[in-house]
Write a protein that holds these residues in place. Sequence first.
Motif, PDB file in Angstrom:
ATOM      1  N   ALA A 242       2.900   4.162  15.041  1.00  0.00           N
ATOM      2  CA  ALA A 242       4.399   4.624  15.267  1.00  0.00           C
ATOM      3  C   ALA A 242       4.486   6.066  15.563  1.00  0.00           C
ATOM      4  O   ALA A 242       5.253   6.660  16.427  1.00  0.00           O
ATOM      5  N   LEU A 243       3.755   6.950  14.779  1.00  0.00           N
ATOM      6  CA  LEU A 243       3.435   8.419  15.077  1.00  0.00           C
ATOM      7  C   LEU A 243       2.818   8.601  16.738  1.00  0.00           C
ATOM      8  O   LEU A 243       3.441   9.596  17.261  1.00  0.00           O
ATOM      9  N   GLU A 244       2.039   7.771  17.143  1.00  0.00           N
ATOM     10  CA  GLU A 244       1.667   8.110  18.355  1.00  0.00           C
ATOM     11  C   GLU A 244       2.785   7.802  19.490  1.00  0.00           C
ATOM     12  O   GLU A 244       2.985   8.558  20.504  1.00  0.00           O
ATOM     13  N   PHE A 245       3.555   6.958  19.217  1.00  0.00           N
ATOM     14  CA  PHE A 245       4.778   6.385  19.943  1.00  0.00           C
ATOM     15  C   PHE A 245       5.741   7.754  20.055  1.00  0.00           C
ATOM     16  O   PHE A 245       6.412   8.112  20.981  1.00  0.00           O
ATOM     17  N   ARG A 246       5.906   8.284  18.825  1.00  0.00           N
ATOM     18  CA  ARG A 246       6.657   9.487  18.657  1.00  0.00           C
ATOM     19  C   ARG A 246       6.368  10.795  19.361  1.00  0.00           C
ATOM     20  O   ARG A 246       6.967  11.246  20.031  1.00  0.00           O
ATOM     21  N   GLN A 247       4.864  10.825  19.485  1.00  0.00           N
ATOM     22  CA  GLN A 247       4.481  11.812  20.056  1.00  0.00           C
ATOM     23  C   GLN A 247       4.929  11.582  21.674  1.00  0.00           C
ATOM     24  O   GLN A 247       4.961  12.584  22.328  1.00  0.00           O
ATOM     25  N   THR A 248       4.591  10.430  22.197  1.00  0.00           N
ATOM     26  CA  THR A 248       4.807   9.914  23.458  1.00  0.00           C
ATOM     27  C   THR A 248       6.352  10.285  23.860  1.00  0.00           C
ATOM     28  O   THR A 248       6.649  10.800  25.113  1.00  0.00           O
ATOM     29  N   LEU A 249       7.177   9.979  22.868  1.00  0.00           N
ATOM     30  CA  LEU A 249       8.694  10.263  23.178  1.00  0.00           C
ATOM     31  C   LEU A 249       8.644  11.746  23.296  1.00  0.00           C
ATOM     32  O   LEU A 249       9.571  12.211  24.576  1.00  0.00           O
TER      33      LEU A 249
ATOM     34  N   ALA B 279       0.993  -1.252   0.030  1.00  0.00           N
ATOM     35  CA  ALA B 279      -0.071   0.017   0.225  1.00  0.00           C
ATOM     36  C   ALA B 279       0.833   1.246   0.105  1.00  0.00           C
ATOM     37  O   ALA B 279       2.107   1.360   0.330  1.00  0.00           O
ATOM     38  N   ARG B 280       0.362   2.319  -0.407  1.00  0.00           N
ATOM     39  CA  ARG B 280       1.100   3.516  -0.577  1.00  0.00           C
ATOM     40  C   ARG B 280       1.263   4.210   0.762  1.00  0.00           C
ATOM     41  O   ARG B 280       0.410   4.112   1.629  1.00  0.00           O
ATOM     42  N   ALA B 281       2.455   4.702   1.193  1.00  0.00           N
ATOM     43  CA  ALA B 281       2.776   5.193   2.376  1.00  0.00           C
ATOM     44  C   ALA B 281       2.385   6.725   2.720  1.00  0.00           C
ATOM     45  O   ALA B 281       2.268   7.395   1.880  1.00  0.00           O
ATOM     46  N   HIS B 282       2.033   6.929   4.046  1.00  0.00           N
ATOM     47  CA  HIS B 282       1.535   8.197   4.371  1.00  0.00           C
ATOM     48  C   HIS B 282       0.375   8.660   3.690  1.00  0.00           C
ATOM     49  O   HIS B 282       0.615  10.044   3.527  1.00  0.00           O
ATOM     50  N   GLN B 283      -0.576   8.200   3.557  1.00  0.00           N
ATOM     51  CA  GLN B 283      -1.977   8.642   3.038  1.00  0.00           C
ATOM     52  C   GLN B 283      -2.792   9.049   3.960  1.00  0.00           C
ATOM     53  O   GLN B 283      -3.391  10.293   3.726  1.00  0.00           O
ATOM     54  N   SER B 284      -2.879   8.203   5.073  1.00  0.00           N
ATOM     55  CA  SER B 284      -3.856   8.651   6.009  1.00  0.00           C
ATOM     56  C   SER B 284      -3.462   8.287   7.401  1.00  0.00           C
ATOM     57  O   SER B 284      -2.730   7.441   7.417  1.00  0.00           O
TER      58      SER B 284
ATOM     59  N   ASP C 147      13.107  12.059   6.853  1.00  0.00           N
ATOM     60  CA  ASP C 147      12.648  13.391   6.486  1.00  0.00           C
ATOM     61  C   ASP C 147      11.077  13.139   6.163  1.00  0.00           C
ATOM     62  O   ASP C 147      10.118  13.905   6.554  1.00  0.00           O
ATOM     63  N   CYS C 148      10.642  11.829   5.380  1.00  0.00           N
ATOM     64  CA  CYS C 148       9.292  11.529   5.283  1.00  0.00           C
ATOM     65  C   CYS C 148       8.376  11.320   6.331  1.00  0.00           C
ATOM     66  O   CYS C 148       7.289  11.861   6.558  1.00  0.00           O
ATOM     67  N   TRP C 149       9.103  10.806   7.293  1.00  0.00           N
ATOM     68  CA  TRP C 149       8.530  10.672   8.650  1.00  0.00           C
ATOM     69  C   TRP C 149       8.216  11.688   9.695  1.00  0.00           C
ATOM     70  O   TRP C 149       7.216  12.085  10.218  1.00  0.00           O
ATOM     71  N   GLN C 150       9.205  12.828   9.426  1.00  0.00           N
ATOM     72  CA  GLN C 150       9.082  13.955  10.088  1.00  0.00           C
ATOM     73  C   GLN C 150       7.668  14.883   9.393  1.00  0.00           C
ATOM     74  O   GLN C 150       7.089  15.324   9.998  1.00  0.00           O
ATOM     75  N   GLU C 151       7.571  14.715   8.111  1.00  0.00           N
ATOM     76  CA  GLU C 151       6.430  15.373   7.354  1.00  0.00           C
ATOM     77  C   GLU C 151       5.363  14.560   7.920  1.00  0.00           C
ATOM     78  O   GLU C 151       4.320  15.491   8.264  1.00  0.00           O
ATOM     79  N   ALA C 152       5.028  13.465   7.934  1.00  0.00           N
ATOM     80  CA  ALA C 152       4.095  12.514   8.400  1.00  0.00           C
ATOM     81  C   ALA C 152       3.580  12.960   9.764  1.00  0.00           C
ATOM     82  O   ALA C 152       2.432  13.187  10.077  1.00  0.00           O
ATOM     83  N   TYR C 153       4.615  13.112  10.721  1.00  0.00           N
ATOM     84  CA  TYR C 153       4.315  13.630  11.894  1.00  0.00           C
ATOM     85  C   TYR C 153       3.751  15.001  12.183  1.00  0.00           C
ATOM     86  O   TYR C 153       2.856  15.155  13.140  1.00  0.00           O
ATOM     87  N   GLY C 154       4.200  15.823  11.213  1.00  0.00           N
ATOM     88  CA  GLY C 154       3.478  17.257  11.352  1.00  0.00           C
ATOM     89  C   GLY C 154       2.028  16.964  10.858  1.00  0.00           C
ATOM     90  O   GLY C 154       1.060  17.660  11.547  1.00  0.00           O
ATOM     91  N   SER C 155       1.536  16.308   9.823  1.00  0.00           N
ATOM     92  CA  SER C 155       0.232  16.028   9.472  1.00  0.00           C
ATOM     93  C   SER C 155      -0.591  15.552  10.560  1.00  0.00           C
ATOM     94  O   SER C 155      -1.547  15.608  10.729  1.00  0.00           O
ATOM     95  N   TYR C 156       0.030  14.341  11.231  1.00  0.00           N
ATOM     96  CA  TYR C 156      -0.497  13.539  12.125  1.00  0.00           C
ATOM     97  C   TYR C 156      -1.090  14.618  13.334  1.00  0.00           C
ATOM     98  O   TYR C 156      -2.060  14.463  13.831  1.00  0.00           O
ATOM     99  N   GLN C 157       0.010  15.545  13.811  1.00  0.00           N
ATOM    100  CA  GLN C 157      -0.383  16.371  14.981  1.00  0.00           C
ATOM    101  C   GLN C 157      -1.386  17.439  14.462  1.00  0.00           C
ATOM    102  O   GLN C 157      -2.375  17.531  15.259  1.00  0.00           O
TER     103      GLN C 157
END
Length: 500
Positions: free
Chosen positions: A387-394, A336-341, A480-490
């Motif tokens: 994974a992004l929720e774990f990043r937020q907790t960190l 599946a495509r990454a970082h869609q939703s 870089d991709c995951w940092q951008e995804a984290y911004g969208s998640y927040q």
Amino acid sequence: MGNQAAYVLAADFGAGSGRVVRGALDGRRLTLEEVHRFPNNPVQLRDEMYWDFLRLFHELKQGILKGTEGITTAQVQSIAVDTWGVDYGLIDGEGRLRRNPRHYRDARHAKSMKDVLAMVSEQELYSMSGVLPQQINTIFQLFGHLQDSAADAADDMRLLFMPDLFNYYLSGEQACEYTIASTSGLLHSGESRWNESLITRLGLPASLFPRLVQPGTLLGHLTHDLVRELGTGPMQVVSVGSHDTASALAAIPVTEPDFAFISCGTWSLMGIERDSPILSDLSRKLGFTNEGTVSGKVRTLKNRSGLWLLQECKRQWERENRFYSHEELIQLAISARAHQSVVSPGDDVFMSPGEMPERIRLYCKQSGQPVPETAGAIVRCILESLALEFRQTLDELEHITGTRPPVIHMVGGGVHNRMLCQFTANAAGVPVIAGPVEASSAGNCLLQYVALGEVGDLSEIRDIVSASFEPEMYTPQELDCWQEAYGSYQQITRVKQHQQ
């Protein structure tokens, strides 16, 4: 340990299932063998939810029988039990179970929490106990219980947390183990003693609370009746880190200070190990709680989502006659495509079972994101969101401590999901060391060996774990991709919270 092997039995009651594991220590290596597995589902009776304690005690006895198969019963030295926190049972002066223990998901606890917080503010309660006020906490369960059933406050009644209740019917000894009691909200913050002033303030009888014991305490032997019924030797009953996360944390093969941990299964607990609790208002507002460890330290942690969403999606697809193995779902997610939703896995909309794929689609639609239609897209959405929720907790751990943990140790069943482990390293930007999978059982067994005098202390426990289980290292990628995804998640999760 001599020429003849000595075994121990670890009984672990988790969300959805329980198991009995036989442990053997050969020099510096621990081996684990699952001898019995059984379902552990709550029982709904009208509008009330209960533990199925009688059946579970029967399953525990079956585990003892299977744990002694193929060896002499004298070789099984001891048994210990761990469960999740907060839930309890009451026994009367004759040693009889007063009623089937309530389950923490019972809906009545919300009213009890409101009643207690009218007497003691949330801020004061947090500073007194170190435990984040949540409706599942023992303090709210017990207050509501005694409001409804005043007879259960009699002088001869005793409260036992679930592992302590199993231990009582194994050994006949009444005691509450510290790490499980530390989840209750009824202890002094960071201390192994009942908060008598709080107990009195709430009108709870002090006689209800038995002695507290430390992890690694020998409680006694199996009762004569059980030895006769099961045909076993008189094995010891040990109080270990009776909260499953306490035993799991003991079995983390730590080589560096200031680590973060994730105990990941159906739910996840993420936090750090400290010398003292964090009682700041920021810590409370961010949802962190403080509970005891087997070494007398404190685990400051946050309850986070685990594989619940994925498990519920799999169950829903099976109802629709769409059967996928876990490996097949991971392969579909890879395609599946990454970082869609993304979703907020801990959102209340995902708490109850049933129709999980549709609820994930609706969340994405309402938040203006691409709607994941295929099974692979949904699984990828779940794992990226976790994974992004774990990043937020960190990040939040860094906010409340001033220090960013340089590594995450992940243990529990979630370790099997290698995609989640890698995504967590990518999102957090720090290495993830995964394993052991059976951390709770490993910690449970090794703490029994401490009680039996075969192992020295926590440092030796962790050395044995390092020698017995090969962890897997995941290094961060695609930062870089995951940092951008984290911004969208927040941004998306903030909008959803504002809408609610």
